[in-house]
Design a protein around this motif. Structure first.
Motif, PDB file in Angstrom:
ATOM      1  N   GLU A 149       0.829  -1.207   0.000  1.00  0.00           N
ATOM      2  CA  GLU A 149       0.000   0.000   0.000  1.00  0.00           C
ATOM      3  C   GLU A 149       0.867   1.262   0.000  1.00  0.00           C
ATOM      4  N   LEU A 150       1.986   1.222   0.693  1.00  0.00           N
ATOM      5  CA  LEU A 150       2.891   2.367   0.706  1.00  0.00           C
ATOM      6  C   LEU A 150       3.422   2.636  -0.703  1.00  0.00           C
ATOM      7  N   ILE A 151       3.848   1.585  -1.397  1.00  0.00           N
ATOM      8  CA  ILE A 151       4.356   1.746  -2.766  1.00  0.00           C
ATOM      9  C   ILE A 151       3.250   2.193  -3.706  1.00  0.00           C
ATOM     10  N   GLU A 152       2.031   1.705  -3.477  1.00  0.00           N
ATOM     11  CA  GLU A 152       0.897   2.104  -4.314  1.00  0.00           C
ATOM     12  C   GLU A 152       0.613   3.597  -4.202  1.00  0.00           C
ATOM     13  N   HIS A 153       0.937   4.204  -3.063  1.00  0.00           N
ATOM     14  CA  HIS A 153       0.703   5.632  -2.861  1.00  0.00           C
ATOM     15  C   HIS A 153       1.888   6.492  -3.312  1.00  0.00           C
ATOM     16  N   ALA A 154       2.973   5.844  -3.765  1.00  0.00           N
ATOM     17  CA  ALA A 154       4.170   6.593  -4.154  1.00  0.00           C
ATOM     18  C   ALA A 154       3.873   7.538  -5.316  1.00  0.00           C
ATOM     19  N   GLU A 155       4.387   8.747  -5.221  1.00  0.00           N
ATOM     20  CA  GLU A 155       4.239   9.746  -6.282  1.00  0.00           C
ATOM     21  C   GLU A 155       5.579  10.241  -6.801  1.00  0.00           C
ATOM     22  N   VAL A 156       6.626  10.101  -5.993  1.00  0.00           N
ATOM     23  CA  VAL A 156       7.922  10.679  -6.347  1.00  0.00           C
ATOM     24  C   VAL A 156       9.030   9.630  -6.405  1.00  0.00           C
ATOM     25  N   SER A 157       9.238   8.885  -5.315  1.00  0.00           N
ATOM     26  CA  SER A 157      10.393   7.983  -5.260  1.00  0.00           C
ATOM     27  C   SER A 157      10.136   6.801  -4.334  1.00  0.00           C
ATOM     28  N   VAL A 158      10.791   5.698  -4.665  1.00  0.00           N
ATOM     29  CA  VAL A 158      10.815   4.506  -3.811  1.00  0.00           C
ATOM     30  C   VAL A 158      12.253   4.023  -3.732  1.00  0.00           C
TER      31      VAL A 158
END
Length: 512
Positions: free
Chosen positions: A82-91
């Motif tokens: 879920e955290l990665i699904e909300h990513a907008e800039v960087s992982v």
């Protein structure tokens, strides 16, 4: 030819064969430089969705950093997804192991989906677990938003084991760190690698573990540590080591088909619990406000852990109690004497580790059992996790839904005021060989919560190790509340006991 000469000829042939198989050369520096460009973490953008969520949560706490614990394997995977699904800039993802299994591939699917949305993805994995993964990792690295590096690689991608013959000192050093940071807003740090046994996806084995989701100033420190490893000279772009497959589309299609696996359903359902956590809405998950310090070893250092030194300082400063949860516990002579000294001062010392039946590395048990009697005589409390914890519930700290559970949490609690959660085991590998990381929280509320969680289910989940005269005994509570005593390692097969006996005679303690 005499028998002696025949044996010598065979040994010489084997040595030459190993050398031929293991003499792969390091890639040309010019080739590495052409593929490896330094990069830095993208700092927090206050306007991003996750930054706004962190800001909303910060209003609910008193400490400078927010912390939520992840003890359930399914929840631990769902939070990452879920955290990665909300990513907008960087992982930025940094892991010791990335398994070629269901959850390992799903994790890569999540990263690929983020890259497809325009998110910059950096994946750094230790090379110890990438066997058979080169084509897939190289395919992902071909995406313009997706970079993959491997730490301290095997130069020959086919004959890895044989390279230890002449490169043991280099290859023996591994990156044991584990972290995931998204948009500079949230990080997950703890003991879990990426694989089915860490996320309750295997029926035969489950590693009980503990992670922390954090937001606040400490996230920038985690980003800085990631950059140090990412840009270090022994972190190689996967493209410098292996070629991409001819049909990259087929590889990606096979990867994305993992999304349709029936076994994914519980994970997708669990993500609903984190939908609110990573938005501006309130969440049912327990949130703590804490002061936090990142403990992280310097990449490439082959001897001596900075994490171990700092944890040792916190331990000797304790005045009331020390709790250590370490799946691989090999204190050696100096560590055992140090614990005995603390116990003599009246400090309550409690060690939670694996029993012989529950450990996944039998050789490590030989290093632990050597000091068991000494620790008990000094008044140290020893608890060993059962391999067959109850099936009808998920316990608070240890956790089990599989046929066999194994402790994997790496947790230290000092005086119920400080708590460390990270990758560090109390063993020679973590202290002298591998790199490690974790978070040290100055946070009585969180420390007390972890302390209580560790002891709340002891009766049914562990063996109480004690002395009867000069002999070690194991005591366990039965379902009816009665006590049962074992005179030898409980529920351990004769084969495991034999392996421990053999390992105890080998000069391998410094490698455990």
């Amino acid at each position: 030819m005499s028998l002696k000469r025949r044996i010598f000829a065979c040994m010489l042939t084997l040595a030459v064969s190993f050398q031929l198989f293991s003499c792969a050369q390091r890639p040309e520096q010019s080739h590495i430089d052409a593929l490896k460009h330094p990069s830095e973490a993208i700092l927090l953008d206050p306007a991003s969705t996750l930054a706004e969520a962190a800001s909303e949560h910060a209003m609910l706490i008193t400490g400078s950093n927010g912390v939520t614990l992840l003890s359930s394997g399914i929840s631990a995977f769902a939070a990452r997804w879920e955290l990665i699904e909300h990513a907008e800039v960087s992982v930025d993802a940094q892991y010791y192991r990335l398994n070629n299994d269901l959850t390992g591939k799903l994790f890569l699917v999540a990263l690929l989906r983020a890259a497809e949305r325009g998110v910059r993805v950096r994946l750094l994995v230790d090379d110890i677990s990438t066997s058979g993964f080169d084509q897939l990792l190289n395919t992902l690295a071909a995406h313009p938003n997706f970079s993959v590096r491997v730490y301290n690689p095997f130069y020959d991608r086919r004959y890895r084991g044989s390279q230890f013959v002449h490169s043991f000192s280099r290859l023996n050093h591994r990156m044991h760190n584990k972290s995931l940071t998204v948009d500079g807003a949230f990080s997950i740090v703890g003991g879990r690698n990426i694989g089915d046994e860490y996320f309750s996806a295997r029926h035969d084995m489950e590693f009980s573990d503990l992670d922390a989701i954090v937001f606040g100033p400490v996230v920038a420190d985690i980003q800085q540590s990631f950059d140090e490893y990412w840009n270090h000279h022994i972190a190689y772009p996967i493209e410098a080591l292996a070629s991409p497959p001819a049909d990259t589309h087929k590889v990606l299609l096979e990867l994305e088909q993992q999304l349709y696996a029936q076994s994914l359903r519980p994970y997708l359902q669990a993500t609903q619990r984190f939908e609110d956590y990573f938005t501006q809405q309130a969440s049912e998950l327990t949130l703590f406000g804490c002061e936090a310090t990142l403990l992280s070893d310097t990449p490439g250092v082959l001897v001596g852990s900075e994490v171990a030194t700092k944890l040792g300082l916190s331990m000797v400063r304790s005045t009331e109690s020390v709790v250590v949860a370490s799946p691989y516990f090999v204190p050696r002579k100096h560590g055992a004497e140090g614990l005995a000294d603390l116990a003599e001062k009246g400090i309550e010392i409690s060690i939670l580790t694996n029993s012989l039946a529950s450990t996944d590395v039998v050789a490590v048990h030989s290093g632990y059992q050597r000091y068991r009697k000494q620790l008990l005589e000094a008044g140290v409390n020893l608890f060993e996790l059962k391999a067959d914890a109850p099936q009808d519930k998920r316990v608070k700290f240890f956790g089990n839904q599989a046929q066999r559970s194994s402790l994997h949490s790496k947790v230290f609690v000092f005086d119920q005021t400080q708590v460390f959660i990270g990758s560090f085991n109390w063993d020679p590998r973590s202290i002298n060989i591998n790199s490690e990381m974790g978070l040290l929280f100055d946070c009585p509320e969180l420390a007390s919560f972890v302390y209580q969680g560790a002891f709340s289910d002891l009766k049914q989940d562990v063996y109480f190790v004690e002395l009867e005269g000069k002999r070690v005994r194991w005591r366990e509570y039965q379902g009816n509340g009665e006590l049962r005593q074992h005179r030898s390692e409980p529920n351990a097969s004769w084969w495991r006991r034999f392996q421990v006996w053999v390992a105890s005679w080998l000069p391998i303690e410094d490698q455990l």
